[in-house]
Every structure is written in C-alpha cells, then in structure tokens.
Motif scaffolding. Structure first.
Motif, PDB file in Angstrom:
ATOM      1  N   THR A  39       0.889  -1.295  -0.003  1.00 44.23           N
ATOM      2  CA  THR A  39       0.004   0.070  -0.006  1.00 44.23           C
ATOM      3  C   THR A  39       0.841   1.286   0.051  1.00 44.23           C
ATOM      4  N   ALA A  40       0.316   2.303  -0.291  1.00 41.34           N
ATOM      5  CA  ALA A  40       1.134   3.528  -0.476  1.00 41.34           C
ATOM      6  C   ALA A  40       1.597   3.954   1.134  1.00 41.34           C
ATOM      7  N   GLU A  41       0.869   3.756   2.202  1.00 39.57           N
ATOM      8  CA  GLU A  41       1.122   3.855   3.386  1.00 39.57           C
ATOM      9  C   GLU A  41       2.523   2.948   3.924  1.00 39.57           C
ATOM     10  N   GLU A  42       2.413   1.699   3.444  1.00 39.36           N
ATOM     11  CA  GLU A  42       3.541   0.912   3.546  1.00 39.36           C
ATOM     12  C   GLU A  42       4.593   1.431   2.877  1.00 39.36           C
ATOM     13  N   ILE A  43       4.733   1.756   1.791  1.00 35.31           N
ATOM     14  CA  ILE A  43       5.800   2.358   0.950  1.00 35.31           C
ATOM     15  C   ILE A  43       6.500   3.601   1.673  1.00 35.31           C
ATOM     16  N   ALA A  44       5.387   4.216   2.204  1.00 34.48           N
ATOM     17  CA  ALA A  44       5.823   5.474   2.777  1.00 34.48           C
ATOM     18  C   ALA A  44       6.702   5.074   4.114  1.00 34.48           C
ATOM     19  N   VAL A 314      -2.039  -0.265 -12.032  1.00 28.52           N
ATOM     20  CA  VAL A 314      -1.175   0.711 -11.492  1.00 28.52           C
ATOM     21  C   VAL A 314      -1.580   1.929 -11.101  1.00 28.52           C
ATOM     22  N   ASP A 315      -1.402   2.298  -9.898  1.00 32.79           N
ATOM     23  CA  ASP A 315      -1.995   3.417  -9.420  1.00 32.79           C
ATOM     24  C   ASP A 315      -0.862   4.335  -9.125  1.00 32.79           C
ATOM     25  N   PHE A 316      -0.587   5.442  -9.857  1.00 31.11           N
ATOM     26  CA  PHE A 316       0.396   6.487  -9.500  1.00 31.11           C
ATOM     27  C   PHE A 316       0.133   7.357  -8.342  1.00 31.11           C
ATOM     28  N   VAL A 317       1.024   7.424  -7.422  1.00 30.64           N
ATOM     29  CA  VAL A 317       0.840   8.114  -6.028  1.00 30.64           C
ATOM     30  C   VAL A 317       1.869   9.017  -5.654  1.00 30.64           C
ATOM     31  N   ASP A 318       1.475   9.864  -4.726  1.00 33.57           N
ATOM     32  CA  ASP A 318       2.465  10.690  -3.868  1.00 33.57           C
ATOM     33  C   ASP A 318       2.363   9.933  -2.716  1.00 33.57           C
ATOM     34  N   VAL A 319       3.348   8.982  -2.317  1.00 33.85           N
ATOM     35  CA  VAL A 319       3.125   8.384  -0.835  1.00 33.85           C
ATOM     36  C   VAL A 319       3.291   9.248   0.289  1.00 33.85           C
ATOM     37  N   PHE A 320       3.821  10.192   0.270  1.00 29.05           N
ATOM     38  CA  PHE A 320       3.950  11.234   1.471  1.00 29.05           C
ATOM     39  C   PHE A 320       2.621  12.127   1.725  1.00 29.05           C
ATOM     40  N   SER A 321       1.841  12.027   0.642  1.00 23.17           N
ATOM     41  CA  SER A 321       0.557  12.910   0.867  1.00 23.17           C
ATOM     42  C   SER A 321      -0.754  12.244   0.811  1.00 23.17           C
ATOM     43  N   THR A 322      -0.619  10.832   0.982  1.00 20.46           N
ATOM     44  CA  THR A 322      -1.740  10.203   0.522  1.00 20.46           C
ATOM     45  C   THR A 322      -2.546   9.924   1.954  1.00 20.46           C
ATOM     46  N   GLN A 323      -4.106  10.183   1.968  1.00 18.78           N
ATOM     47  CA  GLN A 323      -4.707   9.917   2.851  1.00 18.78           C
ATOM     48  C   GLN A 323      -4.459   8.897   3.660  1.00 18.78           C
ATOM     49  N   PRO A 324      -4.423   8.756   5.096  1.00 22.69           N
ATOM     50  CA  PRO A 324      -4.367   7.371   5.824  1.00 22.69           C
ATOM     51  C   PRO A 324      -5.514   6.673   5.672  1.00 22.69           C
ATOM     52  N   GLU A 325      -5.661   5.403   5.550  1.00 22.05           N
ATOM     53  CA  GLU A 325      -6.645   4.312   5.549  1.00 22.05           C
ATOM     54  C   GLU A 325      -7.579   4.574   6.745  1.00 22.05           C
ATOM     55  N   ILE A 326      -8.925   4.958   6.616  1.00 20.49           N
ATOM     56  CA  ILE A 326      -9.549   5.122   7.805  1.00 20.49           C
ATOM     57  C   ILE A 326     -10.582   4.074   8.037  1.00 20.49           C
ATOM     58  N   THR A 327     -10.403   3.209   9.332  1.00 24.44           N
ATOM     59  CA  THR A 327     -11.536   2.184   9.827  1.00 24.44           C
ATOM     60  C   THR A 327     -12.420   2.684  10.613  1.00 24.44           C
ATOM     61  N   GLU A 328     -13.287   1.930  11.166  1.00 25.06           N
ATOM     62  CA  GLU A 328     -14.488   2.351  11.864  1.00 25.06           C
ATOM     63  C   GLU A 328     -14.002   2.766  13.288  1.00 25.06           C
ATOM     64  N   THR A 329     -12.765   2.083  13.668  1.00 32.98           N
ATOM     65  CA  THR A 329     -12.307   2.360  14.931  1.00 32.98           C
ATOM     66  C   THR A 329     -11.526   3.479  15.036  1.00 32.98           C
ATOM     67  N   ASN A 330     -10.680   3.811  14.113  1.00 34.33           N
ATOM     68  CA  ASN A 330      -9.840   4.992  14.128  1.00 34.33           C
ATOM     69  C   ASN A 330     -10.645   6.226  13.544  1.00 34.33           C
ATOM     70  N   LEU A 331     -11.771   5.910  12.687  1.00 30.25           N
ATOM     71  CA  LEU A 331     -12.586   7.340  12.596  1.00 30.25           C
ATOM     72  C   LEU A 331     -13.202   7.784  13.677  1.00 30.25           C
ATOM     73  N   HIS A 332     -13.567   7.034  14.418  1.00 28.66           N
ATOM     74  CA  HIS A 332     -14.010   7.500  15.912  1.00 28.66           C
ATOM     75  C   HIS A 332     -12.969   8.265  16.654  1.00 28.66           C
ATOM     76  N   GLU A 333     -11.947   7.801  16.570  1.00 26.46           N
ATOM     77  CA  GLU A 333     -10.852   8.761  17.411  1.00 26.46           C
ATOM     78  C   GLU A 333     -10.414  10.157  16.384  1.00 26.46           C
ATOM     79  N   LEU A 334     -10.419   9.641  15.124  1.00 27.48           N
ATOM     80  CA  LEU A 334     -10.192  11.197  14.223  1.00 27.48           C
ATOM     81  C   LEU A 334     -11.119  12.083  14.629  1.00 27.48           C
TER      82      LEU A 334
END
Length: 371
Positions: A39-44, A314-334
C-alpha cells in the motif's frame, strides 16, 4: 466559521472515500502475478525507515585511477548503505524481498568501477590497462562482467533509480536488463562500486535460484510517480519463456478509458518480448506513445496469450501525501480529535443512531456546537 466546518467535514469524508476505494485489507485484486502488494502507506513507512539521498560517494580509502599501479579504494559504510536503501526501496515497491551487502561483492564492484575509470570507457569486458597488475585487473574484470554498470550520474542512488531502473534508452529498452537485475527476486546479496564517474552494482548472486515470485512488474501496482518518467518502458518478467507471437497487452487509463494495444503485429508504441536470462526470463516490454503520468492516474493492464491471463492495476501516487486508511475504530478517534482540538468539546457520539461513529456524526457534532 460555517465555511471552516464544511471544509473540515469534507476532509473527513475524503479520507473515508479513499478507504472505500482502496483494495480490501490492502490486498490487490491482481491475477496472474505473485508479487507482494504494498500500500502507499506501507511504501511511505519503508522509505522513512530506509532513507537515501542522491549525494556523492564518500570513501574509507580513496581510489587512485590516474597513477599506476592504481588502487580501487573502498566506499564508506554510509555510502554503501545509502545505495542499498535505494535498491531495496525499488524492490520493496515492486513487491519482492530485500537484499543485503556482501563484502566480496563490494570488492568486485569497486574493482570493476576502477578498471572502467582507468580506461575511461564503460565496458563489461574491459581491456587490461598496460600498467595495471594482473591480479587487480582480473578482479576488476570479474566485477564488470557480473554487474550493472553506469557512467555520469551524481551518485550510486541516482544511477539505481534514474539509470538502471529506467532503462529507456534505445540501447536498453529491448531487454531492460539493468532493471531486471535490480528486480531479480532470486538475488539475495549485492555489492556496489564507484570510481570517478563510473558505477557498478554486483548482480549475479543466486542468479536463477528458486523464487516464489513471478510477474515482477514495473511500474508497480502502487507506484510513486517520482520514480517513473513518461518515456520509461513498462515491463513484467514472468519467469518462464513467453511467445511473442501469442501475447497481447491492453493498457487502459481509468480516468478516460483511453486504451493502448500491443502485440507482435501492431503496437501503440514500443513492444518486445525478451527471453534471455537477465534475472528472470519472459520479460514483456511495452511503452505507450503519447502518454504522461501524474499523481492520481490509474491504469489497468491485461495480458493474454500466456498460460493464464494477467491482470493488474497501476496507481500512480505521492506516498507522502496520501490520506491514511480510515477504519471504523480510528474514525471514532479521528473525529473526536478534531472536535476536541478545535472546540474543547466532549467526544462525538452516535447521533444518527445507526450503530456507527461516522462522518455524519462528526458533521452533526460540529453543527450543534456552532448553533
């Protein structure tokens, strides 16, 4: 204030939509390939923990390529690690395993760079300088004949990323051999050398050993846009021989449906199949004409005529500006963080009564605080 509320809510919604559109649990829907999906987050995260820069080499022992009997010198540990991080970052993006450094391979690569620097000529089979000792020359010849070679770059890292991984020149595109050596999934160790403007990367470690990986593609499924230029060829190494007369490639841009087709008979750009053992055989190479790549671009690749159909995106990304993946749990925290930080309010609750703490509850909370 209301405008600010809408912007913040939109940011949360954008993050939610990103999570919905991402592969489920970070797993690719690709078929016919066996590389790891990053994932983009893992690459970053990997790039943050394996940093590299395009800085000139430093030495623990300076090479001498102007005065006989010459000396290969020795690269500093920091320079070697910097080059290794650059190579392993490319391999991580491609979804294959890391490699480590070998002292003996470093010695071979450094001697190879020396011989080329003395001759002032890039060659895998350099002639022996008349005043170079036999032992040093033989060591250098062993290095040049088993390494990726480069000339003229500012650093080993730059040669790896924009030289060997690109392989876009007319003398390299037909086989993308340097790239295939960098992304050879069987390689376990490597070594680096640099003398003057000449560079070497040892490539023949465990050259054709068994590997779980096949379908090693570049650009990768999640591709940092900064590492792929408009004239770089696409490639995928299948690990077994490919019949060029049977294979057909379709490349489709998802934003507008534009399609490029490639086969032996007709191609919308450059096309070739190369079955020599540059790392892994069965390399399908194509370069679409009239194309550019930007962050956010997505392309679907479909290859037929093999033992099974290959399909990946193939998805071209900027790995350092990608939004983090949001799950139900951390959405509450966010949303609690946003509300608490800006309004010092109590935590968000399930205002809508649907059993979830979601973006609608965040918007409701903000609206109620502003009323």
């Amino acid at each position: 204030m209301k405008r600010k509320m809408k912007i913040c809510a939109a940011a949360v919604l954008s993050a939610v939509l990103f999570a919905v559109s991402a592969p489920v649990n970070g797993v690719s829907a690709a078929s016919g390939i066996s590389v790891e999906y990053r994932t983009a987050e893992e690459i970053a995260d990997y790039m943050n923990s394996h940093p590299f820069e395009y800085t000139a080499s430093e030495y623990d022992g300076m090479p001498d390529y102007t005065n006989a009997p010459y000396s290969a010198g020795k690269l500093s540990d920091a320079t070697l690690l910097n080059a290794l991080n650059a190579l392993n970052t490319m391999r991580y993006i491609a979804g294959i395993g890391e490699v480590t450094l070998s002292d003996s391979y470093n010695e071979l690569a450094q001697a190879g760079a020396l011989v080329n620097a003395v001759n002032n000529q890039l060659s895998h089979s350099p002639s022996q300088p008349a005043d170079m000792p036999d032992e040093l020359y033989e060591l250098g010849l062993s290095g040049t004949s088993s390494s990726n070679l480069g000339w003229g770059y500012s650093s080993l890292a730059q040669d790896i990323v924009y030289g060997w991984m690109s392989d876009s020149s007319s003398s390299n595109i037909s086989r993308v051999g340097h790239r295939r050596w960098c992304l050879n999934p069987s390689m376990e160790q490597t070594g680096f050398g640099n003398v003057g403007k000449y560079y070497a990367m040892y490539a023949f470690d465990n050259t054709w050993g068994d590997t779980q990986y096949y379908g090693v593609c570049w650009p990768a499924q999640i591709m940092p846009a900064e590492y792929f230029e408009y004239d770089d060829p696409w490639s995928i190494s299948m690990g077994t021989a490919v019949d060029i007369s049977a294979v057909e490639v379709t490349l489709e841009r998802q934003s507008d449906g534009r399609t490029w087709l490639f086969s032996e008979d007709s191609a919308d750009g450059y096309f070739n199949v190369e079955n020599s053992n540059y790392g892994k055989k069965g390399c399908i190479i194509f370069r679409p004409e009239d194309i550019s790549y930007s962050v956010g671009d997505s392309f679907e690749v479909t290859i037929t005529g093999l033992s099974q159909t290959v399909n990946y995106t193939v998805d071209f990304v900027d790995v350092f500006s990608t939004q983090p993946e949001i799950t139900e749990t951390n959405l509450h925290e966010l949303v609690n963080f946003l509300v608490n930080r800006e309004y010092n309010a109590d935590e968000v609750t399930d205002f809508s009564g649907d059993g979830n703490i979601d973006v609608f509850d965040a918007v409701y909370a903000r609206r109620s605080l502003l009323d």
